[in-house]
Structure formats: structure tokens, C-alpha cells
Motif scaffolding. Structure first.
Motif, short mmCIF file in Angstrom:
data_model
loop_
_atom_site.label_atom_id
_atom_site.label_comp_id
_atom_site.label_asym_id
_atom_site.label_seq_id
_atom_site.Cartn_x
_atom_site.Cartn_y
_atom_site.Cartn_z
N LYS A 1 0.85 -1.20 0.00
CA LYS A 1 0.00 0.00 0.00
C LYS A 1 0.89 1.25 0.00
O LYS A 1 0.56 2.29 0.62
N GLU A 2 1.99 1.11 -0.71
CA GLU A 2 2.98 2.19 -0.74
C GLU A 2 2.34 3.52 -1.13
O GLU A 2 1.59 3.59 -2.11
N SER A 3 2.65 4.54 -0.33
CA SER A 3 2.20 5.92 -0.56
C SER A 3 0.74 6.18 -0.18
O SER A 3 0.32 7.33 -0.15
N ASP B 1 4.35 9.94 -9.33
CA ASP B 1 5.42 8.99 -9.59
C ASP B 1 5.18 7.67 -8.84
O ASP B 1 5.29 6.58 -9.39
N GLU B 2 4.88 7.78 -7.54
CA GLU B 2 4.66 6.59 -6.71
C GLU B 2 3.51 5.75 -7.26
O GLU B 2 3.51 4.53 -7.18
N TYR B 3 2.51 6.44 -7.82
CA TYR B 3 1.33 5.74 -8.34
C TYR B 3 1.45 5.44 -9.83
O TYR B 3 0.45 5.20 -10.50
N LEU C 1 2.81 1.33 -10.87
CA LEU C 1 2.63 1.72 -9.47
C LEU C 1 3.71 1.03 -8.63
O LEU C 1 3.95 -0.18 -8.82
N HIS C 2 4.30 1.74 -7.69
CA HIS C 2 5.34 1.10 -6.89
C HIS C 2 4.78 -0.10 -6.13
O HIS C 2 5.44 -1.13 -6.01
N SER C 3 3.55 0.02 -5.63
CA SER C 3 2.96 -1.13 -4.93
C SER C 3 2.79 -2.31 -5.90
O SER C 3 2.98 -3.47 -5.52
N GLU D 1 14.24 0.85 -9.30
CA GLU D 1 13.35 2.00 -9.56
C GLU D 1 13.52 3.05 -8.45
O GLU D 1 13.50 4.25 -8.70
N HIS D 2 13.74 2.59 -7.21
CA HIS D 2 13.84 3.51 -6.07
C HIS D 2 15.21 4.17 -5.95
O HIS D 2 15.34 5.18 -5.25
N VAL D 3 16.22 3.59 -6.60
CA VAL D 3 17.55 4.23 -6.56
C VAL D 3 17.46 5.60 -7.25
O VAL D 3 17.84 6.62 -6.69
FE LIG Z 1 8.10 4.22 -4.01
#
Ligand SMILES: [Fe+2]
Ligand SMILES: [Fe+2]
Length: 314
Positions: free
Chosen positions: A137-139, A163-165, A173-175, A259-261
Motif C-alpha cells: 500500500k505504498e504511498s 510517480d509513486e502511483y 505503481l510502486h505497490s 526503480e527507487h535508486v
Molecule cells: Fe516508491
């Protein structure tokens, strides 16, 4: 998702109540929790009513006054405890530089270093299972804050959240990237799958984000937490990606961390300078809470890292 397993007298009574919607909640609201795990699994489930809820709980209970009252009493106790944990700090000088220095000066156990070089396959998979409670459920906890902000802060937060979504792409989506990674690793990717396996520290991390996100008065803490989170993500994400690579784990999971780097190297600047910077400029009284949120993020992550590393050493 179904209601989790109870972890004591309060959570067992509460989950039974949530599943059966009793006519009176008096007896449940008077139950004293057995311990912190009992408190935090109860609070986690009460917060979850505001996210996606549970298949075995009536949606009407989200705003039931007694259920809200119980959540309030548990979250107020938790907020007091979090505030007590924070050492006094003196903030002076330009905001962004002070904030970055505060985060850099925080010294804690590094789980990412261990995962990069030493973790075995079982240990890495354990961390992925524990992280899934948040990453699936990131973000979402930060999304509650959006309508509570004025123009500049809101626009900057939405740039980050966009971006997160996944920037409009459901595959990015990051999740969703984390879910794909879990599946590729042979783990369960349904939301909340591993809730019965997580220790207190994971519940506290998730509950702190919901506490800050759902209470408008704590918007400073929510954004300070976000900024500290983003400012401590890029380098550790690279380390975890290298650890996953070393262990031969699938590219889907490596992709989530890679992706998070890049993304979080940008997000940290946006979160600290623009989001929190504009917030404290518009509402200077929120400055202490921005640092409270940041401390809470860093401290709870330390507690999580110590719990996991100590568990492996014993
Ligand atoms: Fe993220
Ligand atoms: Fe990010």
C-alpha cells in the motif's frame, strides 16, 4: 483480506466484534490490552477500515462511533509514546540544510548493508514478506494528506505521489512493482497476506504512517516522515538490489529496488526542499512536527532493523 489473528484479549474481542457487529460495543471498548502487540494489531486493523477494509467486516463499521472511539484511545496512547521517544532537538538555520543534516546525523543499524553482503536466501525472503505490509500500500498513508495542504505544497506532493502511483500507468505503481516482485519470488502478493507473521516493529511503522496521515493536525509529522523516508531510500535501495542480484532472485524484485535508486534521489529533494520547505514557510508552527515525523521514521526503521538482525543472530 480477512481480519488478522488476534494477539491478545483486546484484539481477539475487537476482531470478533468487527466480524459480528454486536449491538453494543461497551464490553469490547473496556477490554484492556495485554501488551503492545495486542494494541498494535488492534490499531492496525482499525486503520485498515479506512483503506480497503476486510471481507469479513461490514463497511458500515468504518465510522461507527464506538469503533472510532477505540481507535482514538489507542492512537493517542501511541502518539504520546512516539513523542516521548524523541530526544529534544534545536532547529536553527535554513530548513533544508538543517533537515538533511539531521537525517545524516542519525545513526542506526543498517539492514540494507546486511542484505547487500551477508543475508542468505531465507533471510532476504523474510524481509520481503515483512516489507510487504507497507509496500503493497505504498504511498497510500500520504495520500490522506493531500487535501489538507495549500497550493505549493499540494502541487509538489502530487508530483511525488504521481510517480509513486505509476504516472498513470497501472503497470508502474510502486505497490504493483512490489507485488510483481513477490510473485516472481514465489511469495504471496495479495494485500496484507503476511500480517499474521509480522513483529511489533512492523505494526508500529505502519500505524505511525496511518496516524500521521489520518489526523489533519499531524500533517507536519506526515510530511516530515515522508521526507525522512525518501532521504534514506536511494542508497539502501541500491544495496538491497545488489543483495537480490547476489542471491539470484528474480529481475522483477530487483526492478522494484532499482526503480527507487533513481526515483528517490529525486524524491528526497522534492520532499525536503519543496514539500516540507513550503509547508514550514506557510505554517512555521508545524516545524517541530516535521522533525517529529522525521525522527519517528528513522527511529522505527532502526527498531525494525535491530529486531530483524537480532533475531538472526540469536
Ligand atoms: Fe516508491
Ligand atoms: Fe519515493
Amino acid at each position: 483480506m480477512l481480519t488478522p489473528k488476534g494477539r491478545g484479549t483486546l484484539s481477539e474481542a475487537l476482531f470478533e466484534g468487527l466480524r459480528t457487529s454486536p449491538s453494543s460495543w461497551d464490553s469490547i471498548c473496556q477490554v484492556l490490552p495485554d501488551n503492545d502487540e495486542d494494541v498494535h494489531i488492534s490499531l492496525w486493523a482499525l486503520y485498515e477500515l479506512h483503506y480497503r477494509g476486510f471481507e469479513d467486516v461490514d463497511d458500515e463499521l468504518e465510522w461507527h462511533p464506538d469503533v472510532i472511539g477505540l481507535r482514538r484511545s489507542l492512537e493517542m496512547g501511541f502518539e504520546h509514546e512516539l513523542r516521548d521517544r524523541q530526544p529534544d532537538i534545536k532547529v536553527d538555520g535554513p530548513f533544508a540544510e538543517t533537515f538533511f543534516a539531521y537525517v545524516a546525523a542519525h545513526d542506526g543499524a543498517s539492514l540494507a548493508n546486511f542484505l547487500q553482503r551477508d543475508a542468505d536466501l531465507e533471510q532476504m525472503l523474510e524481509v520481503l514478506r515483512l516489507r510487504s505490509i507497507y509496500h503493497l500500500k505504498e504511498s497510500d498513508p500520504t495520500a490522506w494528506v493531500v487535501p489538507r495542504l495549500s497550493t505549493v505544497t499540494k502541487a509538489a506532493l502530487m508530483e511525488l505521489q504521481y510517480d509513486e502511483y505509476g504516472c498513470g500507468d497501472p503497470h508502474r505503481l510502486h505497490s504493483g512493482l512490489f507485488a510483481q516482485g513477490l510473485e516472481a519470488c514465489g511469495l504471496r502478493s495479495e494485500y496484507g497476506s503476511y500480517i499474521d507473521d509480522v513483529p511489533l516493529e512492523v505494526l508500529e511503522e505502519n500505524n505511525a504512517m496511518s496516524l500521521f496521515g489520518l489526523n489533519r493536525r499531524l500533517r507536519g509529522a506526515a510530511l516530515g516522515h515522508l521526507a525522512a523516508f525518501e532521504a534514506t531510500s536511494s542508497l539502501p535501495s541500491r544495496r538491497v538490489a545488489q543483495g537480490l542480484e547476489r542471491l539470484g532472485l528474480p529481475q522483477e524484485m530487483i526492478r522494484y529496488y532499482e526503480e527507487h535508486v533513481e526515483a528517490d534521489a529525486v524524491h528526497e529533494q522534492l520532499a525536503v526542499r519543496t514539500i516540507c520547505g513550503s509547508l514550514v514557510e506557510a505554517e512555521p508552527a508545524l516545524l517541530p512536527d516535521v522533525f517529529f515525523g522525521a525522527f519517528t521514521c528513522l527511529d522505527l526503521e532502526d527498531r525494525f532493523a535491530r529486531r530483524v538482525l537480532d533475531g538472526w543472530q540469536s
